[in-house]
Design a protein around this motif. Structure first.
Motif, PDB file in Angstrom:
ATOM      1  N   TYR B 368       0.649  -1.187   0.088  1.00 20.40           N
ATOM      2  CA  TYR B 368       0.127   0.085   0.032  1.00 20.40           C
ATOM      3  C   TYR B 368       0.819   1.234  -0.125  1.00 20.40           C
ATOM      4  O   TYR B 368       1.912   1.069   0.372  1.00 20.40           O
ATOM      5  N   ARG B 383      -4.246   5.137   4.372  1.00 22.31           N
ATOM      6  CA  ARG B 383      -3.291   4.381   3.540  1.00 22.31           C
ATOM      7  C   ARG B 383      -4.280   3.631   2.535  1.00 22.31           C
ATOM      8  O   ARG B 383      -5.425   3.364   2.934  1.00 22.31           O
ATOM      9  N   THR B 384      -3.941   2.999   1.666  1.00 15.30           N
ATOM     10  CA  THR B 384      -4.566   2.490   0.576  1.00 15.30           C
ATOM     11  C   THR B 384      -3.953   1.425  -0.246  1.00 15.30           C
ATOM     12  O   THR B 384      -2.813   2.033  -0.540  1.00 15.30           O
ATOM     13  N   VAL B 433      -8.443  -5.437  -1.723  1.00 15.72           N
ATOM     14  CA  VAL B 433      -8.156  -4.077  -1.732  1.00 15.72           C
ATOM     15  C   VAL B 433      -8.401  -3.578  -0.356  1.00 15.72           C
ATOM     16  O   VAL B 433      -9.015  -4.115   0.415  1.00 15.72           O
ATOM     17  N   LEU B 435      -8.400  -0.017   2.661  1.00 17.46           N
ATOM     18  CA  LEU B 435      -8.448   1.310   2.695  1.00 17.46           C
ATOM     19  C   LEU B 435      -8.512   1.587   4.351  1.00 17.46           C
ATOM     20  O   LEU B 435      -9.308   1.075   4.969  1.00 17.46           O
ATOM     21  N   TYR B 454     -10.483   0.199   9.372  1.00 18.15           N
ATOM     22  CA  TYR B 454     -10.067   0.126   8.030  1.00 18.15           C
ATOM     23  C   TYR B 454     -10.937  -0.930   7.263  1.00 18.15           C
ATOM     24  O   TYR B 454     -11.761  -1.469   7.983  1.00 18.15           O
ATOM     25  N   SER B 456     -11.564  -3.609   4.083  1.00 23.88           N
ATOM     26  CA  SER B 456     -10.709  -4.353   3.172  1.00 23.88           C
ATOM     27  C   SER B 456     -11.931  -5.472   2.560  1.00 23.88           C
ATOM     28  O   SER B 456     -12.683  -5.959   3.237  1.00 23.88           O
TER      29      SER B 456
END
Lengths: 157, 486
Positions: B368, B383-384, B433, B435, B454, B456
């Protein structure tokens, strides 16, 4: 035997037995030989499993009002004395759940009413009342059974 | 009278043991079920071991980091003082009574000014403010001066920093110095630094020989704090999983209901910020476990095709059914019992309900980009990126007894066949993915504690065939220790 006495039928007794064994296997490390013999501990674990099973299946203590039978108990008691264990268990199994549990705990496990009340979360007077009514119902059932033609009990008499 | 009956019954049970027969002997299926349950319990669950190990490592690592950082933040006084070097009285020396003039000089020649005061390296990082004048010390006993002194000492047991621009604590010979700070008008120019106990005589001797004592004035140019270049992060993750499963079964009407989902895990990550910039990238290794309890409701039609009478006189009826799951259909054996006193017509519909537990153990490698603020005690970061996930194991079992809504039909046992046979169609490698955004709190200059909600989502489904499509998403929170390297 213990499971059969607390259950309504053999299927329930088998389920209780199964859960009891699983609990024994799970809790065997908790057994302390210095505190007592193994057999009473096993009985206690099995009894707790039976009670837990009954609780899980939402067994309630049913208060059933039976007419008091003031006739002499002597002849009924004689009939009981001639019954086999198997016949007696079958008779106990026909009792309502609450009667059956209190009767078993008091008469056959040797619990006091105070202990039964604590275990089942009921009052002491309810425990006494359930026991009294359980015995009355047993007599009532044995009398009805005896009056049936060709019953084994009648032949025995 | 009552006691007589009790005694009779007690004596019957005491004296007579009933002969073993079908009635009072458990059927063989009871023992089979017990054996089956015991095997289930004995099965080694590596996930638990790793989660425990990870948690213990997390706590120990965090403890060691805090300890290490607190030790590093306690330099000796000698080091602190010695690291400050002052030039001889030259063109940079200013009239200490005219601060405004001094600032003007600094503004004209900032580079030269910065060179005049070489603050300790650690302090330079932490100093973040307007250009500030540090004046000379007038007296060796640190007594009050007009406007020229910015070095003070704190006596033992004093909790508050008493020094200011115009009033300074004095220290007498023989007293022990515990900390030193730079301040002006009650505003700290540099954070107070605890130091090893030092006799005042030593401190006087050190300062007496320094240009500071001789009245040199200096400009302290602020140094902007930059993000660290490398950050090591240990994570403890808790969350809830959402599962999107589409299932169709032509044989039975099945209702699938997810509930009680949970996820937890541990991991270690590393983030790198090239050139000490705010933007960086990160990766790591995480272990996570996902638990999912699913309720199933099934509608079956009674059939006596597989029915047989057991020794009790009741009837066993075994159904083999395919149960929906994350891994497609799993074959299950549902053993029911019909009481011999009851009659159930062929084709009579009845409902069954049961609960199944899925457990998914993942190893995840996140990749990420991350951005983080560098100011303040609480610092924002976000973060991503992607996550490469490997499914280690996926045990599945029934967790409670099957229940029937029909009075004459009772549950005897239910067994779910191992999902190991269903590897075909199972995606062990999955892409997801992620985030996340959170706050970190600076515990020390190099250690912070972060909290990060977060989300995912796995792009790759756990399992896919013609009938089942399943994808997992996770909403959770990270609790992490973040250790900043230079």
């Amino acid at each position: 035997m213990l499971c059969l006495r607390y259950a309504r039928n053999k299927e329930e007794a088998e389920d209780m037995l199964q859960e009891g064994f699983m609990r024994i296997f799970k809790d065997i490390r908790q057994y302390d030989s210095e505190k007592g013999n193994l057999l009473p501990w096993l009985r206690k674990v099995m009894l707790n499993s039976c009670l837990q099973y009954l609780r899980k299946h939402r067994v309630q203590l049913h208060i059933v009002n039976l007419e008091e039978d003031n006739s002499s108990y002597t002849s009924d008691d004689d009939v009981f004395a001639k019954m086999s264990t198997k016949e007696l268990i079958r008779l106990i199994q026909t009792l309502p759940d609450g009667y059956r549990i209190v009767f078993n705990m008091f008469v056959l496990e040797g619990y006091k009413h105070q202990e039964i009340a604590n275990t089942l979360a009921i009052s002491e007077s309810t425990s006494k009342s359930q026991l009294h009514k359980a015995k009355a119902m047993l007599r009532s059932k044995i009398r009805a059974f005896r009056s049936m033609p060709y019953s084994t009990e009648q032949k025995a008499i | 009278m009552g006691n007589k009956l009790e005694n009779i019954i007690r004596s019957i049970f005491k004296n007579e043991l009933p002969q073993a027969d079908n009635w009072n002997t458990p059927s063989s299926k009871v023992w089979e079920k017990i054996e089956h349950d015991l095997k289930e319990k004995k099965r080694f669950r590596p996930g638990f071991f790793w989660v425990s190990l990870g948690f213990v490592s997390f706590v120990i690592f965090g403890f060691l980091l805090i300890r290490q950082c607190s030790l590093m933040d306690r330099p000796s006084n000698r080091q602190l003082i010695s690291s400050i070097t002052f030039p001889a009285k030259d063109k940079n020396t200013v009239n200490s009574s005219n601060e405004l003039e001094t600032k003007k000089v600094d503004a004209d020649n900032p580079i030269a000014s910065e060179k005049t005061f070489q603050a300790p390296k650690r302090n330079r990082k932490q100093f973040d403010g307007p250009p500030t004048f540090i004046g000379p010390i007038q007296n060796s006993n640190f007594s009050q001066t007009n406007d020229a002194v910015a070095v003070s000492v704190q006596k033992r047991h004093e909790k508050e920093m008493a020094a200011s621009y115009s009033t300074l604590s004095s220290i007498n010979a023989g007293e022990t110095v515990r900390s030193i700070s730079y301040s002006k008008n009650n505003i700290d120019l540099l954070p107070t630094k605890p130091i090893s106990p030092l006799r005042s005589a030593d401190l006087f001797a050190e300062l007496a020989g320094s240009p500071l004592h001789k009245g040199a004035g200096h400009i302290l140019t602020p140094v902007k704090e930059k993000p660290p270049s490398w950050v090591i992060i240990t994570d403890l993750t808790l969350g809830a999983i959402g599962v999107d499963v589409n299932f169709s079964n032509s044989q039975n009407e099945v209702v699938f209901d997810n509930r009680k989902t949970a996820s937890y895990g541990v991991g270690i990550r590393v983030e790198h910020f090239p050139g000490n910039k705010m933007l960086g990238f990160g990766t790591g290794l995480q272990y996570s476990r996902v638990r999912l309890l699913s309720d199933y409701g099934m509608s079956l039609n009674y059939t006596s095709q597989n029915e047989h009478q057991n020794p009790d006189g009741h009837f066993d009826n075994v159904y083999h059914s395919n149960m929906p799951s994350l891994f497609g259909e799993l074959s299950a054996e549902l053993a029911l019992l019909r009481l011999n006193s009851s009659v159930v017509d062929e084709g009579t519909p009845f409902d069954l309900s049961l609960t199944m537990e899925h457990q998914l153990d993942f190893l995840r490698v996140p990749l990420y980009t991350v951005i983080r603020a560098s100011k303040g005690s609480f610092r924002f970061f976000a973060r991503t990126g992607f996550s490469i996930n490997y499914l280690i194991s996926q045990p599945t079992s029934f967790v409670n007894t099957l229940e029937s809504n029909h009075d004459a039909i009772h549950h005897r046992h239910s067994i779910l066949n191992s999902s190991d046979d269903n590897d075909q169609g199972l995606h062990r490698w999955q892409l997801g993915v992620l985030l996340g955004a959170g706050l970190e709190y600076q515990i020390t200059s190099s250690l912070s504690l972060g909290v990060e909600p977060y989300f995912s989502k796995n792009i790759t489904p756990v399992y896919r065939n013609a009938e089942v499509s399943s994808a997992t998403s996770l909403l959770g929170s990270n609790l992490s220790f973040r250790y900043n390297l230079k």
